[in-house]
Write a protein that holds these residues in place. Structure first.
Motif, PDB file in Angstrom:
ATOM      1  N   MET A   1      23.912 110.161 -21.390  1.00  0.00           N
ATOM      2  CA  MET A   1      24.875 110.758 -20.453  1.00  0.00           C
ATOM      3  C   MET A   1      24.753 112.289 -20.502  1.00  0.00           C
ATOM      4  O   MET A   1      24.567 112.872 -21.576  1.00  0.00           O
ATOM      5  N   LYS A  29      20.420 114.868  -9.490  1.00  0.00           N
ATOM      6  CA  LYS A  29      19.223 114.034  -9.537  1.00  0.00           C
ATOM      7  C   LYS A  29      19.391 112.891  -8.544  1.00  0.00           C
ATOM      8  O   LYS A  29      20.418 112.203  -8.565  1.00  0.00           O
ATOM      9  N   TYR A  31      17.624 109.447  -6.832  1.00  0.00           N
ATOM     10  CA  TYR A  31      16.624 108.385  -6.861  1.00  0.00           C
ATOM     11  C   TYR A  31      16.814 107.560  -5.598  1.00  0.00           C
ATOM     12  O   TYR A  31      17.917 107.067  -5.339  1.00  0.00           O
ATOM     13  N   ASN A  45      12.090 110.644  -6.111  1.00  0.00           N
ATOM     14  CA  ASN A  45      12.963 111.209  -7.130  1.00  0.00           C
ATOM     15  C   ASN A  45      13.000 112.719  -6.922  1.00  0.00           C
ATOM     16  O   ASN A  45      11.957 113.341  -6.739  1.00  0.00           O
ATOM     17  N   GLU A 108      27.699 104.321 -15.917  1.00  0.00           N
ATOM     18  CA  GLU A 108      26.480 104.176 -16.705  1.00  0.00           C
ATOM     19  C   GLU A 108      25.560 103.103 -16.121  1.00  0.00           C
ATOM     20  O   GLU A 108      24.328 103.188 -16.234  1.00  0.00           O
ATOM     21  N   ILE A 111      22.745 104.180 -13.814  1.00  0.00           N
ATOM     22  CA  ILE A 111      21.567 104.762 -14.458  1.00  0.00           C
ATOM     23  C   ILE A 111      20.596 103.661 -14.871  1.00  0.00           C
ATOM     24  O   ILE A 111      19.370 103.794 -14.744  1.00  0.00           O
ATOM     25  N   THR A 112      21.135 102.540 -15.325  1.00  0.00           N
ATOM     26  CA  THR A 112      20.272 101.464 -15.822  1.00  0.00           C
ATOM     27  C   THR A 112      19.526 100.736 -14.722  1.00  0.00           C
ATOM     28  O   THR A 112      18.485 100.128 -14.981  1.00  0.00           O
ATOM     29  N   LYS A 114      18.423 102.191 -11.765  1.00  0.00           N
ATOM     30  CA  LYS A 114      17.705 103.071 -10.833  1.00  0.00           C
ATOM     31  C   LYS A 114      16.228 102.711 -10.704  1.00  0.00           C
ATOM     32  O   LYS A 114      15.635 102.894  -9.638  1.00  0.00           O
ATOM     33  N   GLU A 115      15.631 102.161 -11.762  1.00  0.00           N
ATOM     34  CA  GLU A 115      14.216 101.784 -11.682  1.00  0.00           C
ATOM     35  C   GLU A 115      14.008 100.521 -10.841  1.00  0.00           C
ATOM     36  O   GLU A 115      12.889 100.209 -10.441  1.00  0.00           O
ATOM     37  N   ILE A 144      20.641 106.580  -5.303  1.00  0.00           N
ATOM     38  CA  ILE A 144      21.505 106.768  -6.468  1.00  0.00           C
ATOM     39  C   ILE A 144      21.480 108.251  -6.814  1.00  0.00           C
ATOM     40  O   ILE A 144      20.413 108.864  -6.927  1.00  0.00           O
ATOM     41  N   ILE A 146      22.969 111.271  -9.455  1.00  0.00           N
ATOM     42  CA  ILE A 146      23.624 111.648 -10.711  1.00  0.00           C
ATOM     43  C   ILE A 146      23.825 113.160 -10.674  1.00  0.00           C
ATOM     44  O   ILE A 146      22.861 113.919 -10.538  1.00  0.00           O
ATOM     45  N   THR A 164      28.533 110.049 -10.622  1.00  0.00           N
ATOM     46  CA  THR A 164      27.497 109.194 -10.056  1.00  0.00           C
ATOM     47  C   THR A 164      27.907 108.766  -8.655  1.00  0.00           C
ATOM     48  O   THR A 164      29.091 108.797  -8.292  1.00  0.00           O
TER      49      THR A 164
END
Length: 435
Positions: A1, A29, A31, A45, A108, A111-112, A114-115, A144, A146, A164
């Motif tokens: 974070m 940031k 994505y 990105n 959170e 973030i997990t 985004k890929e 997404i 951040i 976020t």
């Protein structure tokens, strides 16, 4: 974070300054995945970092900006030079530190995942093909974001928060004898609050509803505005709720504070403290705590949106509505919305003897936020004797935004937010529709 250490780094870069100063920091940031027809065309990105510097000395202000931490001393010098040659203004000041409430604005889980955006995007596109008449898709996109925001000033104010957001957008095309587009989008702070399948299905349903439209003759009757369309009109009127525009005579409501300005049934609320909403934040663009307040109560303009400067000018307190723009510090809404009531959309439509259920507007950017006049193209469903009859094409809705809000007969129970603006379905009487 993300961590607050960036504010300490900024302080370490500051030389001695013989003036009031403020530094606003933003790191973003992004994505994103974009595609169409069950494919992914683009993945991107991006990182953006921005510092805005404000100097106030002898009641004169200067502003500058830079994009890297090591350029802050140079930007400070530039802002100081601009302040030296500026005109004095007795209302210029910086806010004092205040207690900031904690808010849920960081997820959170985003973030997990985004890929996995490309697969999520393809799954969203698949959801749009729920009917054989939906033939293709255009401009499906998921982003997404951040963000880290921080503000420090010479009066001891120091605030920081990570945020976020997730945005989904899609256009579906239905074909049967002709071709029609329907689109939908949502923006949320938390993944759990956005259903990608629902976004895709909403776009497809709109496209299907508009298939095989007919022309209509001009008439004066009812307009039923679905939530996104109603939110676009609320966003237009929000310009007039800004104290900045009010004070310079660029508001529909100038000199009308305390007076009835729209339908007495309506309440318009601005609330920066709603949990998990996109426009929520513990503090505004100057570090002032955000608030919950009625702007219009029972049709009466009871408050305006203020930043520190407009509040000083009006002899009141900031409402926590400072926003950062390319020009510096301005005024804007947090979460601005029309309060919902218990009436269902079906019951609203049953009240219409003749009208249009408006699903989309075209050309809203041509509306005049100062005079309130608008003339926009519309797509929707013709209503007769309380029933949806057939799609409508090549129609135009013309009028004045203040008159539109005075002529709201009822609001629905389906409040939806689109970004930081929200509205339920609205029933408008006396609408001028040109065929």
């Amino acid at each position: 974070m993300p961590q607050q250490h960036i504010l300490n780094e900024i302080l370490n870069k500051l030389p001695h300054i013989n003036a009031d100063w403020e530094i606003y920091f933003l790191r973003k940031k992004i994505y994103s995945a974009e595609g169409k027809d069950l494919d992914v065309d683009k993945k991107k990105n991006a990182i953006k970092e921005f510092f805005s510097i404000r100097i106030i000395k002898d009641k004169k202000a200067g502003m500058s900006s830079c994009t890297t931490l090591d350029k802050i001393p140079e930007a400070l010098q530039q802002a100081t030079e601009i302040a030296r040659i500026s005109e004095p203004d007795e209302f210029l000041t910086l806010p004092e530190p205040q207690q900031i409430k904690k808010l849920r604005v960081f997820d959170e889980e985003l973030i997990t995942i985004k890929e996995n955006l490309p697969q999520i995007l393809i799954d969203m596109q698949k959801s749009a093909f729920f009917d054989r008449k939906i033939k293709k898709l255009r401009n499906a996109e998921i982003n997404i974001t951040i963000e880290e925001k921080g503000i420090i000033n010479s009066k001891g104010l120091s605030v920081y928060e990570p945020f976020t957001a997730v945005t989904a957008h899609i256009i579906a095309i239905a074909e049967e004898h002709d071709s029609q587009m329907g689109w939908s989008y949502r923006t949320e702070r938390f993944l759990k609050n956005i259903k990608f399948e629902e976004v895709a299905c909403e776009a497809g349903k709109k496209a299907l509803m508009l298939l095989n439209p007919k022309k209509i003759k001009s008439f004066k009757g009812f307009a039923v505005l679905e939530p996104f369309v109603a939110s676009e009109f609320l966003e237009l009127i929000s310009h007039s709720l800004s104290a900045e525009n009010y004070q310079i005579g660029r508001s529909l409501f100038t000199e009308k504070l305390g007076q009835m300005v729209i339908n007495e049934k309506l309440n318009i609320i601005d609330n920066g403290l709603l949990p998990e909403r996109f426009g929520s934040s513990p503090f505004d663009g100057e570090g002032v705590p955000t608030t919950e307040k009625f702007i219009v109560k029972n049709g009466v303009l009871v408050s305006l949106l203020h930043n520190t400067y407009t509040a000083q000018r009006a002899g009141t307190s900031s409402t926590g509505n400072a926003v950062r723009t390319d020009r510096g510090v301005s005024v804007g809404p947090t979460n601005l919305y029309i309060e919902t009531v218990a009436t269902s959309v079906e019951d609203l439509i049953k009240q219409v003897d003749r009208g249009i259920y408006i699903l989309e507007v075209m050309g809203m950017h041509t509306a005049n936020p100062v005079s309130g006049d608008f003339s926009v193209g519309i797509s929707g469903i013709y209503i007769e004797n309380g029933e949806l009859k057939y799609p409508v094409k090549e129609a135009v809705y013309s009028g004045n935004i203040q008159e539109l809000f005075k002529n709201i007969k009822a609001a629905g129970n389906d409040l939806k937010f689109f970004g930081n603006i929200g509205s339920p379905t609205l029933l408008i009487e006396g609408a001028d529709i040109s065929g």
